[in-house]
Design an enzyme around this catalytic site. Structure first.
Site, mmCIF file in Angstrom:
data_model
loop_
_atom_site.group_PDB
_atom_site.id
_atom_site.type_symbol
_atom_site.label_atom_id
_atom_site.label_comp_id
_atom_site.label_asym_id
_atom_site.label_seq_id
_atom_site.Cartn_x
_atom_site.Cartn_y
_atom_site.Cartn_z
ATOM 1 N N ARG A 8 -5.814 5.643 -7.655
ATOM 2 C CA ARG A 8 -5.362 7.212 -7.698
ATOM 3 C C ARG A 8 -5.248 7.711 -9.156
ATOM 4 O O ARG A 8 -5.967 8.558 -9.687
ATOM 5 C CB ARG A 8 -4.124 7.316 -7.030
ATOM 6 C CG ARG A 8 -3.991 7.047 -5.586
ATOM 7 C CD ARG A 8 -2.729 6.995 -4.958
ATOM 8 N NE ARG A 8 -2.239 8.453 -4.922
ATOM 9 C CZ ARG A 8 -0.853 8.686 -4.586
ATOM 10 N NH1 ARG A 8 -0.278 7.718 -3.982
ATOM 11 N NH2 ARG A 8 -0.279 10.171 -4.445
ATOM 12 N N LEU B 213 0.824 -1.155 -0.060
ATOM 13 C CA LEU B 213 -0.018 -0.095 0.087
ATOM 14 C C LEU B 213 1.084 1.209 -0.051
ATOM 15 O O LEU B 213 1.918 1.235 0.449
ATOM 16 C CB LEU B 213 -0.901 0.070 1.236
ATOM 17 C CG LEU B 213 -1.847 -1.239 1.426
ATOM 18 C CD1 LEU B 213 -2.556 -0.992 2.936
ATOM 19 C CD2 LEU B 213 -2.905 -0.916 0.193
ATOM 20 N N ASP B 214 0.618 2.288 -0.601
ATOM 21 C CA ASP B 214 1.283 3.386 -0.520
ATOM 22 C C ASP B 214 1.308 3.982 0.795
ATOM 23 O O ASP B 214 0.759 3.550 1.716
ATOM 24 C CB ASP B 214 0.556 4.608 -1.646
ATOM 25 C CG ASP B 214 0.332 4.231 -2.892
ATOM 26 O OD1 ASP B 214 1.201 3.573 -3.416
ATOM 27 O OD2 ASP B 214 -0.399 4.835 -3.753
ATOM 28 N N LYS B 215 2.499 4.632 0.919
ATOM 29 C CA LYS B 215 2.693 5.345 2.342
ATOM 30 C C LYS B 215 1.286 5.797 2.946
ATOM 31 O O LYS B 215 1.185 5.487 4.442
ATOM 32 C CB LYS B 215 3.917 6.450 2.477
ATOM 33 C CG LYS B 215 4.105 7.002 3.687
ATOM 34 C CD LYS B 215 5.072 8.041 3.507
ATOM 35 C CE LYS B 215 5.257 8.990 4.810
ATOM 36 N NZ LYS B 215 6.350 9.878 4.497
#
Length: 344
Positions: free
Chosen positions: A274, A169-171
């Site tokens: 996104r 997962l992205d930060k």
């Protein structure tokens, strides 16, 4: 540690105490002591190139770094120095490599941190990752990552490539992740994700009133943005490199200015949701990289992995996990006049 495991790790002539060797700090003049790492080629690396086999055996070092060592004559195969990265190896071959510490290798160290473990058995665990936590060490984030936390939480993680992490997962994205605790489980989970039999669903808060069908598929390829290498973008595969990406987006609620949607991944490209939401002219709230503005008091992209479902790779049991959005996202949803039903 068993005798066979100890025999696979020899550091400066002494037996190491764990599977990730303590690295030697650089000397002030820029030189460093050498670490001698000896490993046996596992069955799963039989007939692989030597650089690939080494990368699997010492995952705390990048493959490109190991290739440089091979070409520099720092790697031997069954006692013979090898300088070609394409050299093939067999199961049981003995590899020896002289290593210098790098930020990458020093990053693979346990760090105690609070992890929300929602499920754990002998084969895997599921965590609810908070926003702000980087998953894997990388330039700018060589410590304080989920990988560091897993190494401290689970002794078995030190024997696993990437501490058992099979997806990311992205930060600033929060939510559910599955992590393997055994190598066979890890290989099976990776294969399941590739085969799209692991269901991953997200809650996203975005700009703009939702119009049209309440549920729509988005099937457009994603690649590196040719105008901004820090971003991904929808690309024309005849002109730019990229891969097909598929997301199912369903409306949960909308106002005149914002919408709340549920996104189901059918592929797992970098920044997929996104990018797809921005492509639909609904960039995520507070996602500045893809055109989203700050709103609802939220200081990070409004994305949360809310549901994870798969068949247990060992027991075959049906596994379903849900995680409600964290307080910051719930507050933003409410402040923008939207309703999230936690039973959705």
């Amino acid at each position: 540690m068993t005798d066979s495991e100890q025999s696979k790790l020899i550091i400066s002539g002494a037996v190491g105490v764990n599977s990730l060797a303590d690295d030697v700090a650089d000397e002030p003049d820029g030189s460093a002591e050498m670490e001698l790492r000896r490993v046996s080629v596992p069955v799963e690396s039989h007939a692989s190139r030597i650089d690939r086999a080494l990368a699997a055996c010492v995952p705390e070092f990048s493959r490109s770094y190991l290739q440089q060592l091979i070409e520099a004559g720092a790697v031997s195969l069954n006692g013979l120095t090898i300088t070609k990265v394409s050299t093939k190896v067999k199961a049981g071959d003995e590899l020896s490599v002289e290593l210098r510490p790098t930020p990458q290798s020093q990053a693979f160290k346990p760090e105690v941190m609070a992890l929300e473990v929602v499920y754990q058995d002998d084969y895997l665990l599921v965590i609810n990752k908070p926003s702000g936590l980087v998953v894997h060490p990388a330039p700018g984030n060589w410590s304080g990552t989920l990988l560091n936390g897993l190494l401290a939480h689970d002794p078995q993680a030190s024997f696993m490539p990437r501490a058992g992490i099979v997806h990311r997962l992205d930060k600033d994205t929060s939510g559910l992740m599955v992590v393997a605790r055994q190598r066979q489980t890890m290989d099976q989970l990776v294969a399941m994700i590739a085969a799209r039999t692991v269901s991953r669903e997200y809650i996203a808060l975005a700009h703009g009133a939702w119009k049209g069908a309440a549920s729509r598929p988005v099937d457009v390829p994603i690649g590196r943005d040719p105008r901004n290498r820090l971003r991904m973008a929808v690309v024309d595969l005849e002109k730019n490199a990229g891969k097909q990406a598929s997301t199912r987006i369903s409306l949960l609620d909308t106002t005149a200015q914002h919408c709340l949607v549920q996104c189901k991944l059918h592929t797992g490209r970098t920044h997929q949701i996104r990018v797809h939401m921005a492509f639909l002219t609904h960039p995520l709230v507070s996602d500045a990289l893809y055109g989203g503005a700050l709103a609802g008091g939220l200081q990070r992209q409004a994305l949360h992995a809310c549901r994870l479902a798969f068949e247990h790779p060992v027991t075959g049991a049906s596994m379903v996990f849900k995680a409600v959005p964290p307080p910051d996202l719930q507050a933003a949803i409410a402040s923008l006049g939207l309703i999230y039903n936690q039973t959705q």
